[in-house]
Design a protein around this motif. Sequence first.
Motif, PDB file in Angstrom:
ATOM      1  N   ALA A  48       0.859  -1.186   0.000  1.00 54.70           N
ATOM      2  CA  ALA A  48       0.000   0.000   0.000  1.00 54.70           C
ATOM      3  C   ALA A  48       0.899   1.242   0.000  1.00 54.70           C
ATOM      4  CB  ALA A  48      -0.895  -0.013   1.242  1.00 54.70           C
ATOM      5  N   PHE A  91       2.865   4.622   0.813  1.00 58.11           N
ATOM      6  CA  PHE A  91       3.471   5.239   2.001  1.00 58.11           C
ATOM      7  C   PHE A  91       4.377   6.369   1.545  1.00 58.11           C
ATOM      8  CE2 PHE A  91       5.772   1.266   0.969  1.00 58.11           C
ATOM      9  CZ  PHE A  91       6.988   1.790   0.554  1.00 58.11           C
ATOM     10  N   TYR A 147       8.037   8.443   1.931  1.00 56.36           N
ATOM     11  CA  TYR A 147       9.406   7.959   2.052  1.00 56.36           C
ATOM     12  C   TYR A 147      10.334   9.132   2.295  1.00 56.36           C
ATOM     13  CZ  TYR A 147      13.891   6.184   0.182  1.00 56.36           C
ATOM     14  OH  TYR A 147      15.204   5.842  -0.019  1.00 56.36           O
ATOM     15  N   ARG A 190      14.617  10.065   3.376  1.00 56.09           N
ATOM     16  CA  ARG A 190      15.960   9.582   3.697  1.00 56.09           C
ATOM     17  C   ARG A 190      16.505  10.405   4.857  1.00 56.09           C
ATOM     18  NH1 ARG A 190      16.500  10.253  -1.934  1.00 56.09           N
ATOM     19  NH2 ARG A 190      16.124   8.282  -3.001  1.00 56.09           N
ATOM     20  N   GLN A 230      14.771  -6.526   4.313  1.00 58.03           N
ATOM     21  CA  GLN A 230      14.554  -7.896   3.840  1.00 58.03           C
ATOM     22  C   GLN A 230      13.452  -8.636   4.618  1.00 58.03           C
ATOM     23  OE1 GLN A 230      16.525  -8.827   0.804  1.00 58.03           O
ATOM     24  NE2 GLN A 230      16.234  -6.628   1.138  1.00 58.03           N
ATOM     25  N   LEU A 275      10.054  -5.224   3.864  1.00 57.15           N
ATOM     26  CA  LEU A 275       9.418  -5.108   2.542  1.00 57.15           C
ATOM     27  C   LEU A 275       8.510  -6.312   2.231  1.00 57.15           C
ATOM     28  CD1 LEU A 275      12.092  -3.266   0.359  1.00 57.15           C
ATOM     29  CD2 LEU A 275      10.209  -2.325   1.688  1.00 57.15           C
ATOM     30  N   PRO A 276       8.896  -7.547   2.598  1.00 57.54           N
ATOM     31  CA  PRO A 276       7.917  -8.636   2.436  1.00 57.54           C
ATOM     32  C   PRO A 276       6.625  -8.360   3.200  1.00 57.54           C
ATOM     33  CG  PRO A 276      10.078  -9.556   2.880  1.00 57.54           C
ATOM     34  CD  PRO A 276      10.213  -8.064   3.005  1.00 57.54           C
ATOM     35  N   ASN A 296       4.760  -5.758   1.234  1.00 54.15           N
ATOM     36  CA  ASN A 296       4.234  -6.320  -0.028  1.00 54.15           C
ATOM     37  C   ASN A 296       3.034  -7.233   0.228  1.00 54.15           C
ATOM     38  OD1 ASN A 296       6.154  -4.975  -1.511  1.00 54.15           O
ATOM     39  ND2 ASN A 296       7.419  -6.769  -1.931  1.00 54.15           N
ATOM     40  N   GLU A 331       6.490   6.338  -7.439  1.00 49.86           N
ATOM     41  CA  GLU A 331       5.862   6.255  -6.121  1.00 49.86           C
ATOM     42  C   GLU A 331       6.796   5.471  -5.196  1.00 49.86           C
ATOM     43  OE1 GLU A 331       1.647   5.094  -5.383  1.00 49.86           O
ATOM     44  OE2 GLU A 331       1.694   4.806  -7.553  1.00 49.86           O
ATOM     45  N   PRO A 332       6.913   5.879  -3.934  1.00 51.68           N
ATOM     46  CA  PRO A 332       7.811   5.167  -3.014  1.00 51.68           C
ATOM     47  C   PRO A 332       7.489   3.678  -2.874  1.00 51.68           C
ATOM     48  CG  PRO A 332       7.164   7.266  -2.066  1.00 51.68           C
ATOM     49  CD  PRO A 332       6.368   7.104  -3.334  1.00 51.68           C
ATOM     50  N   ARG A 333       6.228   3.290  -3.025  1.00 51.07           N
ATOM     51  CA  ARG A 333       5.870   1.905  -2.773  1.00 51.07           C
ATOM     52  C   ARG A 333       6.277   0.963  -3.913  1.00 51.07           C
ATOM     53  NH1 ARG A 333       0.643  -0.165  -4.408  1.00 51.07           N
ATOM     54  NH2 ARG A 333      -0.109   0.996  -6.199  1.00 51.07           N
ATOM     55  N   HIS A 362       8.445  -1.319  -6.104  1.00 49.16           N
ATOM     56  CA  HIS A 362       9.751  -1.975  -5.930  1.00 49.16           C
ATOM     57  C   HIS A 362      10.521  -1.966  -7.247  1.00 49.16           C
ATOM     58  CE1 HIS A 362       8.204  -5.724  -7.655  1.00 49.16           C
ATOM     59  NE2 HIS A 362       7.268  -5.812  -6.717  1.00 49.16           N
ATOM     60  N   ASP A 410       9.288  -4.030 -10.371  1.00 51.61           N
ATOM     61  CA  ASP A 410       8.147  -3.421 -11.069  1.00 51.61           C
ATOM     62  C   ASP A 410       8.602  -2.216 -11.886  1.00 51.61           C
ATOM     63  OD1 ASP A 410       6.016  -5.062 -10.601  1.00 51.61           O
ATOM     64  OD2 ASP A 410       5.232  -3.956  -8.876  1.00 51.61           O
ATOM     65  N   ILE A 426       8.916 -11.790 -11.884  1.00 50.84           N
ATOM     66  CA  ILE A 426       8.319 -11.639 -10.560  1.00 50.84           C
ATOM     67  C   ILE A 426       7.635 -12.945 -10.199  1.00 50.84           C
ATOM     68  CG2 ILE A 426       6.502 -10.519  -9.233  1.00 50.84           C
ATOM     69  CD1 ILE A 426       7.029  -7.976 -10.689  1.00 50.84           C
ATOM     70  N   GLU A 434       7.125 -12.067  -4.764  1.00 44.69           N
ATOM     71  CA  GLU A 434       7.124 -10.692  -4.223  1.00 44.69           C
ATOM     72  C   GLU A 434       7.268 -10.632  -2.718  1.00 44.69           C
ATOM     73  OE1 GLU A 434       3.696  -8.876  -6.453  1.00 44.69           O
ATOM     74  OE2 GLU A 434       5.280  -7.448  -6.943  1.00 44.69           O
ATOM     75  N   HIS A 435       7.811 -11.673  -2.100  1.00 41.69           N
ATOM     76  CA  HIS A 435       8.203 -11.510  -0.700  1.00 41.69           C
ATOM     77  C   HIS A 435       9.548 -12.161  -0.384  1.00 41.69           C
ATOM     78  CE1 HIS A 435       5.492 -15.027  -0.547  1.00 41.69           C
ATOM     79  NE2 HIS A 435       6.187 -15.445   0.488  1.00 41.69           N
ATOM     80  N   ARG A 444      17.445  -9.067  -4.265  1.00 39.15           N
ATOM     81  CA  ARG A 444      16.066  -9.356  -4.638  1.00 39.15           C
ATOM     82  C   ARG A 444      15.438  -8.045  -5.118  1.00 39.15           C
ATOM     83  NH1 ARG A 444      16.771 -14.592  -3.716  1.00 39.15           N
ATOM     84  NH2 ARG A 444      15.672 -15.567  -1.996  1.00 39.15           N
ATOM     85  N   CYS A 453      12.439  -7.426  -5.688  1.00 35.08           N
ATOM     86  CA  CYS A 453      11.152  -7.166  -5.022  1.00 35.08           C
ATOM     87  C   CYS A 453      11.351  -6.654  -3.605  1.00 35.08           C
ATOM     88  CB  CYS A 453      10.268  -8.412  -5.021  1.00 35.08           C
ATOM     89  SG  CYS A 453      10.757  -9.682  -3.827  1.00 35.08           S
ATOM     90  N   LEU A 454      12.595  -6.740  -3.080  1.00 35.71           N
ATOM     91  CA  LEU A 454      12.864  -6.290  -1.712  1.00 35.71           C
ATOM     92  C   LEU A 454      13.769  -5.063  -1.688  1.00 35.71           C
ATOM     93  CD1 LEU A 454      13.238  -9.655   0.270  1.00 35.71           C
ATOM     94  CD2 LEU A 454      11.188  -8.338  -0.273  1.00 35.71           C
ATOM     95  N   VAL A 455      13.797  -4.353  -2.811  1.00 32.14           N
ATOM     96  CA  VAL A 455      14.469  -3.055  -2.885  1.00 32.14           C
ATOM     97  C   VAL A 455      13.457  -2.107  -3.513  1.00 32.14           C
ATOM     98  CG1 VAL A 455      16.378  -1.751  -3.896  1.00 32.14           C
ATOM     99  CG2 VAL A 455      16.719  -4.148  -3.260  1.00 32.14           C
ATOM    100  N   LEU A 456      13.260  -0.954  -2.907  1.00 33.46           N
ATOM    101  CA  LEU A 456      12.346   0.024  -3.505  1.00 33.46           C
ATOM    102  C   LEU A 456      13.061   0.732  -4.658  1.00 33.46           C
ATOM    103  CD1 LEU A 456      10.964   1.591  -0.201  1.00 33.46           C
ATOM    104  CD2 LEU A 456       9.805  -0.076  -1.685  1.00 33.46           C
ATOM    105  N   VAL A 510      12.948   3.780  -5.293  1.00 33.72           N
ATOM    106  CA  VAL A 510      13.552   5.021  -4.778  1.00 33.72           C
ATOM    107  C   VAL A 510      14.909   4.759  -4.123  1.00 33.72           C
ATOM    108  CG1 VAL A 510      11.448   6.390  -4.470  1.00 33.72           C
ATOM    109  CG2 VAL A 510      12.189   4.852  -2.636  1.00 33.72           C
TER     110      VAL A 510
END
Lengths: 289, 161
Positions: free
Chosen positions: A4, A6, A8, A10, A35, A38-39, A42, B21-23, B25, B28, B41, B44-45, B61, B63-66, B68
């Motif tokens: 969803a 949010f 951000y 730094r 790690q 983020l899961p 998501n 957008e910050p959300r 990853h 994407d 993909i 995604e976790h 990964r 999917c585990l790095v934004l 931004v």
Amino acid sequence: MKAAAFNYARAASVDEAVQMLVRGGGGAKLLAGGQSLLPALNLRLMSLDLLVDITGIAALRGIRVEGGTLKIGAMTRHADLLTSPEIAAHAPLLAKAIAHVAHPAIRNRGTIGGNLAHADPASELPACMLALGATLVIQGPSGQRRVQAADFFLGLYQTALAPDEILIAIELPALASGERAFFHEYARRMGDYAIVGLAAQGKPAGDRIDALRLVYFGVGERAGSCPAAARILQQRHSPAILAEAQAALAADLQPQNDHQASAAMRLHLARTLLARCVNELLGRAEASA
Amino acid sequence: MIAPTPITLTVNGETVAAQVEPRIHLTDFLRENLGLTGTHIGCEHGVCGACTVRLDGEIVRGCLVLAVQADGKSVETIEGLSDSGALDELQAAFRDRNALQCGYCTPAMLLTAHELLARNPTPDRATIREHLSGNYCRCTGYQAIIDAVEIAARARAGAKS
């Protein structure tokens, strides 16, 4: 799934990050290696208003030895710990444990501080902190405080950190002369969550193990010390003493039933690990458990 | 409504500027904004490894790095690494050994194996298995993948001697 929305930001310093957390109230959260966070985002297991990225704060990274103390910045990555000569020399328990933390791509991002603040009961590192007698250095709006590992991990994903505090460093007593470390875990696959694991350190003295600290993980709601079993193992080693210590684990541990293993299987594996640990620390050939 | 954040990064050697957008990853962003669909993909976790890319030279990964978080950094994907020839021996060995069927996991397998061989040019099978432990393959049963990485390592060692 997708996270969803949010905001951000730094943070350039720990002070700035603390200010952002204070302003954010309960809706702000720190992004370390991300790690685990983020899961959760998501999967929409959690949501937040503001993510405060502290990965750019250079002062939070690095490993150094001062006197008999190993000081590790909270944003030091697992990959850095794994290849650090200081960790290998002064905290071999941690060096052994890190190899079991997730997989290479995750170790390239995940941090020791993020791991400890997350307080996953199946994680290797909280158990190592207890076994090593770590001190956790925390900064908040009213300054710094230091918390012993034994007082830091409160339960399932619960720590002594307040929402506006940051874990900034970990201090470990360097391995003393004569001390030996043992680490092993049972997992379905390298890098998976452990079904049961044991982090231990002690001082073998002839047939006894002095100052032994036994900490299990993957068993119960947080990493669990086993003082009763450790006390028994201060006596001269014999099959009877080992059996007595193995029996005492039933009082020290509260194993859970879940999809990976039954409580009885966990206790059995914990006892098997104890035999391996004692044999390894005493330098004996592996006897049958 | 959360305002997009401006980012500038290098992707396969080219500078890219975007508003994200910050959300969102990194995977994407690579797929949807840049059309680099070679990065896949799966879960995604952080479990399957299909989204593996290189960030400042290290596998992560995606999917585990934004997206931004990639601001100011260098990203390499299967498209860039494949074009550069860096994966030639691995790709040939994967073909020869039938180390793929559907191919979904293959780009990430190649990037992960490439990192291993850069660090350790002659890994044994246990080391290969361990390094690839974070990458799922649902077709091959892994044996052929381990074979391919072993053969590629030997091919590289032979080419150098």
